[in-house]
Design a protein around this motif. Structure first.
Motif, PDB file in Angstrom:
ATOM      1  N   LYS A  15       0.807  -1.222   0.000  1.00 14.06           N
ATOM      2  CA  LYS A  15       0.000   0.000   0.000  1.00 14.06           C
ATOM      3  C   LYS A  15       0.847   1.282   0.000  1.00 14.06           C
ATOM      4  O   LYS A  15       0.305   2.377  -0.123  1.00 14.06           O
ATOM      5  N   GLU A  18       0.610   3.480  -3.118  1.00 16.43           N
ATOM      6  CA  GLU A  18      -0.767   3.985  -3.251  1.00 16.43           C
ATOM      7  C   GLU A  18      -0.995   5.181  -2.333  1.00 16.43           C
ATOM      8  O   GLU A  18      -1.574   6.202  -2.733  1.00 16.43           O
ATOM      9  N   TYR A  19      -0.529   5.069  -1.088  1.00 14.07           N
ATOM     10  CA  TYR A  19      -0.722   6.163  -0.144  1.00 14.07           C
ATOM     11  C   TYR A  19       0.175   7.356  -0.477  1.00 14.07           C
ATOM     12  O   TYR A  19      -0.221   8.511  -0.276  1.00 14.07           O
ATOM     13  N   GLU A  21       1.037   8.220  -3.492  1.00 11.03           N
ATOM     14  CA  GLU A  21       0.348   8.874  -4.610  1.00 11.03           C
ATOM     15  C   GLU A  21      -0.824   9.717  -4.102  1.00 11.03           C
ATOM     16  O   GLU A  21      -1.055  10.842  -4.562  1.00 11.03           O
ATOM     17  N   SER A  22      -1.547   9.175  -3.125  1.00 11.35           N
ATOM     18  CA  SER A  22      -2.663   9.912  -2.545  1.00 11.35           C
ATOM     19  C   SER A  22      -2.188  11.202  -1.889  1.00 11.35           C
ATOM     20  O   SER A  22      -2.821  12.257  -2.024  1.00 11.35           O
ATOM     21  N   ALA A  23      -1.063  11.122  -1.192  1.00 11.14           N
ATOM     22  CA  ALA A  23      -0.513  12.315  -0.547  1.00 11.14           C
ATOM     23  C   ALA A  23      -0.120  13.361  -1.583  1.00 11.14           C
ATOM     24  O   ALA A  23      -0.405  14.557  -1.419  1.00 11.14           O
ATOM     25  N   LYS A  25      -1.290  13.718  -4.632  1.00  9.80           N
ATOM     26  CA  LYS A  25      -2.485  14.249  -5.290  1.00  9.80           C
ATOM     27  C   LYS A  25      -3.282  15.182  -4.378  1.00  9.80           C
ATOM     28  O   LYS A  25      -4.077  15.993  -4.869  1.00  9.80           O
ATOM     29  N   SER A  26      -3.079  15.059  -3.085  1.00  9.42           N
ATOM     30  CA  SER A  26      -3.812  15.923  -2.154  1.00  9.42           C
ATOM     31  C   SER A  26      -3.373  17.375  -2.259  1.00  9.42           C
ATOM     32  O   SER A  26      -4.071  18.281  -1.798  1.00  9.42           O
ATOM     33  N   PHE A  35      -1.670  12.214   6.602  1.00  4.98           N
ATOM     34  CA  PHE A  35      -1.031  10.954   7.006  1.00  4.98           C
ATOM     35  C   PHE A  35      -0.211  11.118   8.283  1.00  4.98           C
ATOM     36  O   PHE A  35      -0.130  10.187   9.098  1.00  4.98           O
ATOM     37  N   GLU A 244       4.848  14.498   4.101  1.00  8.67           N
ATOM     38  CA  GLU A 244       3.688  13.615   4.027  1.00  8.67           C
ATOM     39  C   GLU A 244       3.999  12.331   3.262  1.00  8.67           C
ATOM     40  O   GLU A 244       3.360  11.297   3.466  1.00  8.67           O
ATOM     41  N   ALA A 248       2.999   8.868   4.701  1.00 12.56           N
ATOM     42  CA  ALA A 248       2.125   7.981   3.933  1.00 12.56           C
ATOM     43  C   ALA A 248       2.715   6.577   3.867  1.00 12.56           C
ATOM     44  O   ALA A 248       1.996   5.571   4.010  1.00 12.56           O
TER      45      ALA A 248
END
Length: 381
Positions: A15, A18-19, A21-23, A25-26, A35, A244, A248
């Motif tokens: 994961k 994935e996390y 990338e989420s950070a 994109k935030s 996170f 982050e 993450a």
């Protein structure tokens, strides 16, 4: 057959990217974001830590602790000599004198019985290091701290997810006992973020100031919570926050902490079962840790002498298996030997010459441990 077993291999849960990338994109990848808060809350809720602040390393967490207790030039800090240099550097940077204590004969942890004679009117803190994740004698250490009005800063770099049982039967997580504590998430630890760490603030007197120091000496966090109408420079501080992206990665690890710990404990037990009887017959020491006090951070051997250790390490290396020694006694280091008071610390020096660490990581197999154990036995024939 050629084996290729490194000393350490960072474990990925699947994961992490994935996390990350989420950070990204935030739109916020600097520190103290989504996170970061999730990780800090995890530790506070799971272990009952009063307040947690992620840092870029355990070294940074220790440096924050040194600032928080207002370490001044001439202050004396008691700690084991058999530890990583960061434990001492955090206080040396503030001008303190390090007073080194010896290790136990049966464990590299600080000999708590030797501490009281080292305390003077200049002593400010005791820094126990929970070697291999095993708790120091916190009953005695906290009793001394209370008696002499000293701070206790736990170097819990290796001690995640482990506990200490007091003589009165109370059990507390390591890192929750002293006034402050520092954890590591370096890639060699159980839970990782590449580089990373955490300061735990157990004594509420340090809550507000810890956040200011963490935020470069500003009251920025209070400003964003609406507690002040502007923020500025109000104290000492530095850039201790991780990004982050690091937080993450760490969150993906924390979600799988129980699985990681279960696997590591299985591997540790496999080593113990493979080597326990043999080690005793040839005079090699191995850690004997009660299950409830073992977080399976490390499996080590204590050889009879430097030559025996070197021989085992070289034999394993010839089989493409990497085992390593650990710390060099800080009291006899090139940097600090002239500053040391001249006391001989025989157990610390003995571990310097004889302790060796075996590979231990999530993807190591039971078969791998069987082969490592076999080659260790062969090396001593």
């Amino acid at each position: 057959m050629n084996y290729n077993i490194p000393f350490n291999k960072p474990y990925l849960t699947g994961k992490e990217t994935e996390y990350i990338e989420s950070a990204v994109k935030s739109g916020k990848i600097s520190g103290n974001g989504f996170f970061t808060k999730k990780c800090q809350t995890f530790f506070e809720e799971r272990y009952g830590f009063n307040k947690c602040l992620l840092t870029t390393s355990c070294t940074d967490a220790l440096e924050m602790a040194a600032i928080l207790i207002d370490t001044q030039p001439g202050d004396e800090i008691i700690m084991p000599s058999y530890t990583f240099v960061s434990t001492a550097n955090a206080f040396v940077l503030r001008g303190a004198k390090i007073v080194f204590a010896d290790s136990l004969a049966n464990n590299p942890n600080i000999d708590a019985d030797s501490i009281e004679e080292l305390i003077t009117s200049k002593t400010k803190a005791i820094v126990p290091v929970h070697y291999a994740g095993v708790g120091c004698d916190m009953d005695k250490i906290m009793t001394l701290a209370n008696k002499y009005n000293l701070f206790v800063i736990e170097d819990a770099a290796q001690a995640i997810d482990n506990y200490y049982t007091f003589k009165n039967g109370e059990t507390k997580p390591l890192g929750s006992i002293g006034h402050l504590s520092a954890f590591s998430f370096h890639e060699t630890k159980n839970i990782i973020s590449g580089e990373g760490g955490m300061l735990v603030i157990n004594d509420k007197q340090f809550e507000n100031r810890s956040e200011i120091i963490w935020e470069k000496g500003t009251n920025r966090s209070a400003f964003f919570r609406g507690e002040t109408d502007k923020y500025g420079w109000v104290d000492h501080g530095s850039s201790f926050l991780p990004s982050e992206i690091i937080a993450a990665f760490l969150w993906a690890q924390l979600e799988n902490l129980d699985d990681i710990q279960k696997r590591r404990k299985f591997l540790w037990s496999s080593y113990f079962e493979s080597l326990n009887v043999f080690a005793k017959t040839v005079g090699i020491g191995i850690p004997e840790i009660p299950a409830h006090m073992n977080n399976a951070h490390m499996f080590y051997l204590v050889c009879e002498n430097l030559e025996q250790r070197s021989g085992i390490i070289e034999y394993l290396k010839s089989k493409n298996i990497l085992s390593v020694f650990h710390y060099l006694s800080l009291h006899s280091s090139p940097f600090y030997s002239e500053k040391h008071d001249g006391r001989i610390l025989p157990e610390s020096d003995r571990y310097t010459d004889t302790l060796m660490r075996l590979p231990l990581y999530y993807e190591l197999s039971d078969s791998d441990i069987g082969k490592i154990s076999q080659f260790i036995k062969e090396s001593l024939k």
